[in-house]
Enzyme design. Structure first.
Site, short mmCIF file in Angstrom:
data_model
loop_
_atom_site.label_atom_id
_atom_site.label_comp_id
_atom_site.label_asym_id
_atom_site.label_seq_id
_atom_site.Cartn_x
_atom_site.Cartn_y
_atom_site.Cartn_z
N ASP A 33 28.76 49.59 7.75
CA ASP A 33 28.22 48.56 8.45
C ASP A 33 26.66 48.62 8.62
OD1 ASP A 33 28.09 46.61 10.64
OD2 ASP A 33 28.41 48.11 12.26
N ASN A 35 24.72 45.90 7.23
CA ASN A 35 24.28 45.11 6.15
C ASN A 35 23.25 44.27 6.61
OD1 ASN A 35 25.78 46.51 4.23
ND2 ASN A 35 27.28 44.73 3.88
N GLY A 36 23.48 43.45 7.72
CA GLY A 36 22.73 42.11 8.27
C GLY A 36 21.55 42.76 8.75
N ARG A 37 21.66 43.99 9.54
CA ARG A 37 20.32 44.50 10.28
C ARG A 37 19.57 44.96 9.21
NH1 ARG A 37 23.43 48.32 14.00
NH2 ARG A 37 25.17 47.51 12.66
N TRP A 38 19.78 45.42 7.98
CA TRP A 38 19.15 46.11 6.93
C TRP A 38 18.38 44.76 6.19
CZ3 TRP A 38 18.51 44.28 1.78
CH2 TRP A 38 18.06 45.43 1.09
N HIS A 50 24.36 42.16 2.30
CA HIS A 50 25.91 42.24 1.70
C HIS A 50 25.60 42.25 0.25
CE1 HIS A 50 27.32 41.12 5.75
NE2 HIS A 50 27.12 39.84 5.56
N LEU A 144 40.86 58.55 -8.80
CA LEU A 144 40.30 58.14 -7.47
C LEU A 144 41.28 56.92 -7.01
CD1 LEU A 144 38.40 58.68 -4.86
CD2 LEU A 144 37.14 56.68 -5.99
N ARG A 201 30.85 56.40 9.76
CA ARG A 201 30.38 54.97 9.97
C ARG A 201 28.78 54.83 10.12
NH1 ARG A 201 32.63 50.18 13.93
NH2 ARG A 201 30.87 48.75 13.53
N ARG A 207 31.66 53.02 17.03
CA ARG A 207 33.11 52.76 17.65
C ARG A 207 33.80 52.48 16.18
NH1 ARG A 207 29.61 48.39 19.28
NH2 ARG A 207 29.07 46.93 17.63
N LEU A 208 35.18 52.01 16.28
CA LEU A 208 36.18 52.08 15.29
C LEU A 208 36.24 50.53 14.84
CD1 LEU A 208 38.87 54.66 16.14
CD2 LEU A 208 36.94 54.91 14.57
N GLU A 220 38.40 63.65 11.28
CA GLU A 220 37.33 63.94 11.76
C GLU A 220 36.38 62.86 11.49
OE1 GLU A 220 36.52 66.87 12.89
OE2 GLU A 220 38.78 67.43 12.67
C1 IPE Z 1 33.26 46.46 11.08
O1 IPE Z 1 32.06 45.83 11.28
C2 IPE Z 1 34.04 45.70 10.03
C3 IPE Z 1 33.59 46.03 8.70
C4 IPE Z 1 32.47 46.96 8.43
C5 IPE Z 1 34.06 45.14 7.49
P1 IPE Z 1 32.00 45.00 12.38
O2 IPE Z 1 30.10 44.63 12.14
O3 IPE Z 1 32.44 43.80 12.03
O4 IPE Z 1 32.15 45.61 13.33
P2 IPE Z 1 31.40 45.37 15.22
O5 IPE Z 1 31.42 43.66 15.19
O6 IPE Z 1 29.88 45.79 15.09
O7 IPE Z 1 32.33 46.24 16.03
C1 IPE Z 2 28.95 45.28 7.28
O1 IPE Z 2 27.68 44.99 7.78
C2 IPE Z 2 29.80 44.22 6.30
C3 IPE Z 2 30.84 43.62 7.29
C4 IPE Z 2 31.16 43.76 8.48
C5 IPE Z 2 31.31 42.79 6.52
P1 IPE Z 2 27.45 43.76 8.98
O2 IPE Z 2 27.32 42.54 8.42
O3 IPE Z 2 28.32 43.97 10.13
O4 IPE Z 2 26.02 44.11 9.24
P2 IPE Z 2 25.33 44.25 11.05
O5 IPE Z 2 26.26 45.18 11.66
O6 IPE Z 2 25.21 42.88 11.51
O7 IPE Z 2 23.84 44.73 10.69
MG MG Z 3 28.37 45.08 11.80
#
Ligand code: IPE
Ligand code: IPE
Ligand code: MG
Length: 256
Positions: A33, A35-38, A50, A144, A201, A207-208, A220
């Protein structure tokens, strides 16, 4: 950056202890998780994050393989990610193909077995073709297992399992008394894979997000603020070392 919410045996700091190669988690699952904020932090479009994140996958697969991890499950696209703008969804669903076009020869060389966990029926044909080719070309490898959670949602997976079990009861091939934990596990998408030992994560979210809710019952958990494109082999080792300091009891009492 260090992972958060550690539970350390005897208050040991995992950065100071050596890696124990006899206690490597055999199944590691990662919610990749951030990628967008990066990308946002750098003034770039989300898809740039991404793209960068895809490069990290290859490094982490190689390191996990070197460490002796048996299964690496990576959350690549959730059943909820369809809610994103169409351009982003399209880009995300092209990534498996571009990742495999670039790296499949190396994965084959590294003896990796590719698998997929999720609903294939509504994925674009080009995505399915790319992963099917990778699965086929790596099926005789025995290193693997690289398991991509693609169009995966845990509640969806469990609903499908319940549907199948109910249908077997209805047709008489299964009796209600036969429904137990092993039977439910056997109806999930990848019944051959043992439950994860360690979940990582990235990005600071604690969160999950609908990931492997059944399978993570005794896993764990390890969280880090690092955005996925910045996640490194060193941080993977850090997570594993921290895992090695945990006392896993599975509801019993600590031995020794
Ligand atoms: C979880 O990340 C899904 C993947 C990493 C593929 P999200 O970015 O979709 O999750 P939320 O919306 O923050 O809970
Ligand atoms: C994880 O990064 C990739 C996927 C969920 C597919 P995000 O795209 O969720 O990046 P953020 O959480 O918005 O930074
Ligand atoms: Mg995300």
């Amino acid at each position: 950056m260090l992972g958060r919410f550690f539970r350390r045996k005897d208050n040991q700091d995992s950065t100071e202890v050596p890696l124990d190669l006899t206690n490597i988690p055999s199944h590691i699952a990662i919610i990749m998780d951030g990628n967008g904020r990066w990308a946002k932090k750098r003034g770039l479009p989300r898809i740039a994050g991404h793209r960068e994140g895809t490069k990290v996958i290859k490094k982490i697969v190689k390191k996990a393989n070197e460490l002796g991890v048996s299964i690496l499950t990576l959350y690549a696209f959730s059943t909820e990610n369809w809610k994103r703008p169409k351009d982003e969804v399209d880009f995300l669903l092209k990534l498996p193909e571009s990742f495999l076009n670039t790296y499949l020869p190396e994965l084959i060389e590294e003896n990796v077995q590719v698998r997929i966990m999720g609903e294939k029926s509504n994925l674009p044909a080009h995505t399915v073709r790319a992963v099917d080719t990778a699965i086929e070309q790596t099926q005789h490898n025995d290193g693997l297992i690289l398991n991509f959670a693609l169009n995966y949602g845990s509640r969806y997976e469990l609903s499908k399992a319940i549907q199948q079990i109910a249908s077997d009861v209805k047709t008489g091939s299964l009796s209600i008394e036969d429904i137990n934990e092993d039977l439910v596990s056997a109806h999930l998408f990848r019944p051959e894979l043992k439950d994860p030992d360690l979940l990582i994560r990235t990005s600071g979210e604690i969160r999950l997000s609908n990931f492997m809710l059944w399978q993570l019952a005794y896993t764990e958990l390890w969280f880090t603020d690092t955005f996925w494109p910045d996640f490194s082999e060193d941080e993977l080792v850090q997570a594993v070392k921290d895992y090695q300091l945990r006392g896993r009891r599975f509801g019993g009492v600590q031995s020794g």
